[in-house]
Each structure stands twice: as structure tokens, then as C-alpha cells.
Motif scaffolding. Structure first.
Motif, mmCIF file in Angstrom:
data_model
loop_
_atom_site.group_PDB
_atom_site.id
_atom_site.type_symbol
_atom_site.label_atom_id
_atom_site.label_comp_id
_atom_site.label_asym_id
_atom_site.label_seq_id
_atom_site.Cartn_x
_atom_site.Cartn_y
_atom_site.Cartn_z
ATOM 1 N N LYS A 129 -16.841 24.015 -22.060
ATOM 2 C CA LYS A 129 -16.369 24.309 -21.250
ATOM 3 C C LYS A 129 -14.772 24.334 -21.543
ATOM 4 C CE LYS A 129 -15.450 24.058 -16.459
ATOM 5 N NZ LYS A 129 -15.076 23.280 -15.480
ATOM 6 N N CYS A 130 -14.672 22.631 -22.222
ATOM 7 C CA CYS A 130 -13.199 23.176 -22.613
ATOM 8 C C CYS A 130 -12.600 23.887 -23.563
ATOM 9 C CB CYS A 130 -13.222 21.218 -22.563
ATOM 10 S SG CYS A 130 -13.879 20.146 -21.138
ATOM 11 N N VAL A 131 -13.335 24.178 -24.134
ATOM 12 C CA VAL A 131 -13.119 25.161 -24.952
ATOM 13 C C VAL A 131 -12.995 26.734 -24.785
ATOM 14 C CG1 VAL A 131 -13.519 26.008 -27.651
ATOM 15 C CG2 VAL A 131 -14.201 23.590 -27.090
ATOM 16 N N THR A 132 -14.213 26.694 -23.570
ATOM 17 C CA THR A 132 -13.709 27.796 -23.449
ATOM 18 C C THR A 132 -12.519 28.457 -22.359
ATOM 19 O OG1 THR A 132 -16.192 28.697 -23.251
ATOM 20 C CG2 THR A 132 -14.844 29.586 -21.562
ATOM 21 N N GLU A 133 -12.135 26.870 -20.973
ATOM 22 C CA GLU A 133 -10.874 27.141 -21.328
ATOM 23 C C GLU A 133 -9.087 27.449 -21.649
ATOM 24 O OE1 GLU A 133 -8.537 23.999 -17.651
ATOM 25 O OE2 GLU A 133 -10.878 23.868 -18.236
ATOM 26 N N ILE A 155 -1.295 26.596 -27.704
ATOM 27 C CA ILE A 155 -1.969 25.856 -27.800
ATOM 28 C C ILE A 155 -1.531 24.250 -27.843
ATOM 29 C CG2 ILE A 155 -3.380 23.780 -29.728
ATOM 30 C CD1 ILE A 155 -4.242 26.624 -31.242
ATOM 31 N N CYS A 156 0.135 23.853 -28.366
ATOM 32 C CA CYS A 156 0.696 22.677 -27.669
ATOM 33 C C CYS A 156 0.842 22.391 -26.535
ATOM 34 C CB CYS A 156 2.077 22.537 -28.747
ATOM 35 S SG CYS A 156 1.321 22.378 -31.313
ATOM 36 N N LYS A 157 1.769 24.090 -26.269
ATOM 37 C CA LYS A 157 1.752 24.273 -24.571
ATOM 38 C C LYS A 157 1.044 24.004 -23.575
ATOM 39 C CE LYS A 157 4.086 27.021 -21.463
ATOM 40 N NZ LYS A 157 4.781 28.310 -21.116
ATOM 41 N N SER A 206 -9.314 28.703 -24.574
ATOM 42 C CA SER A 206 -9.271 30.023 -24.860
ATOM 43 C C SER A 206 -8.744 30.806 -24.297
ATOM 44 C CB SER A 206 -10.889 30.460 -25.781
ATOM 45 O OG SER A 206 -11.087 31.928 -25.414
ATOM 46 N N GLU A 207 -9.097 30.922 -23.271
ATOM 47 C CA GLU A 207 -8.587 31.394 -22.063
ATOM 48 C C GLU A 207 -6.922 31.286 -21.663
ATOM 49 O OE1 GLU A 207 -11.182 30.876 -18.651
ATOM 50 O OE2 GLU A 207 -12.783 31.860 -20.160
ATOM 51 N N ARG A 208 -6.740 30.319 -21.761
ATOM 52 C CA ARG A 208 -5.760 30.168 -21.430
ATOM 53 C C ARG A 208 -5.021 29.960 -22.602
ATOM 54 N NH1 ARG A 208 -5.078 23.636 -18.923
ATOM 55 N NH2 ARG A 208 -6.272 24.685 -16.912
ATOM 56 N N VAL A 209 -4.931 30.244 -24.232
ATOM 57 C CA VAL A 209 -3.817 29.915 -25.417
ATOM 58 C C VAL A 209 -3.523 31.828 -25.253
ATOM 59 C CG1 VAL A 209 -4.238 29.777 -28.016
ATOM 60 C CG2 VAL A 209 -4.444 28.093 -25.991
ATOM 61 N N GLY A 210 -4.982 32.612 -24.850
ATOM 62 C CA GLY A 210 -5.286 34.096 -24.934
ATOM 63 C C GLY A 210 -5.596 34.493 -26.226
ATOM 64 N N ILE A 211 -6.756 33.642 -27.232
ATOM 65 C CA ILE A 211 -7.104 33.924 -28.083
ATOM 66 C C ILE A 211 -8.955 33.849 -28.318
ATOM 67 C CG2 ILE A 211 -5.803 33.063 -29.862
ATOM 68 C CD1 ILE A 211 -7.006 30.869 -30.657
ATOM 69 N N THR A 212 -9.220 34.446 -28.890
ATOM 70 C CA THR A 212 -10.974 34.631 -28.927
ATOM 71 C C THR A 212 -11.482 33.463 -29.447
ATOM 72 O OG1 THR A 212 -11.580 35.613 -30.694
ATOM 73 C CG2 THR A 212 -10.687 37.706 -29.306
ATOM 74 N N MET A 213 -12.640 33.031 -28.613
ATOM 75 C CA MET A 213 -13.426 32.146 -29.094
ATOM 76 C C MET A 213 -14.002 32.130 -30.274
ATOM 77 S SD MET A 213 -14.155 30.460 -26.162
ATOM 78 C CE MET A 213 -15.956 29.252 -26.729
ATOM 79 N N LEU A 242 -10.248 28.432 -36.104
ATOM 80 C CA LEU A 242 -9.318 27.499 -36.208
ATOM 81 C C LEU A 242 -9.804 25.681 -35.807
ATOM 82 C CD1 LEU A 242 -6.507 28.890 -33.988
ATOM 83 C CD2 LEU A 242 -6.681 28.873 -36.609
ATOM 84 N N LYS A 243 -10.875 25.410 -35.230
ATOM 85 C CA LYS A 243 -11.506 24.166 -35.181
ATOM 86 C C LYS A 243 -11.979 24.151 -36.260
ATOM 87 C CE LYS A 243 -14.438 22.342 -31.719
ATOM 88 N NZ LYS A 243 -15.796 21.831 -32.572
ATOM 89 N N ASN A 244 -12.305 24.661 -36.971
ATOM 90 C CA ASN A 244 -13.310 24.152 -38.094
ATOM 91 C C ASN A 244 -12.541 24.234 -39.337
ATOM 92 O OD1 ASN A 244 -15.986 24.325 -36.543
ATOM 93 N ND2 ASN A 244 -16.003 26.081 -36.795
#
Length: 59
Positions: free
Chosen positions: A3-7, A38-40, A9-16, A22-24
Motif C-alpha cells: 500500500k505504501c508504495v502504491t500511495e 519523491i523528495c517532496k 507512486s500515485e503521489r509522485v505521479g509515476i507508474t508502479m 527505481l527501487k531496485n
């Protein structure tokens, strides 16, 4: 991913999928606008989410 990663993704405006890349550590580049978002969202500095690693394939 969860859920946190999905949120994020939505807040930053990039796809999962792109967030996963990026994460990997598979991304070859990241847009400054994406890094800023992401930083914001995470209330952090770029150095908190970036790590330099030597690319052994190019050495």
C-alpha cells in the motif's frame, strides 16, 4: 509491493513499474522532476534516496 508504495507512486505521479525500477536500482536515469516529487512526498533530500555504486559492467 504494498500500500505504501502504491500511495507513493500515485503521489509522485509515476507508474508502479517505474517506481519498482527505481527501487531496485535498475534505472539508468531519473528525471529531476521525479526526484523532486519523491523528495517532496517523503520530506527528504536526494542523498537520502540515492546511492552511488560503481557499474562493474563499464569498468
Amino acid at each position: 509491493m504494498g500500500k505504501c508504495v502504491t500511495e507513493l507512486s500515485e503521489r509522485v505521479g509515476i507508474t508502479m513499474a517505474n517506481l519498482s525500477i527505481l527501487k531496485n536500482g535498475k534505472a539508468k536515469a531519473v528525471r529531476f522532476a521525479t526526484l523532486e516529487a519523491i523528495c517532496k512526498t517523503l520530506d527528504c533530500q536526494p542523498g537520502d534516496v540515492l546511492e552511488y555504486k560503481v557499474d562493474e559492467d563499464t569498468q
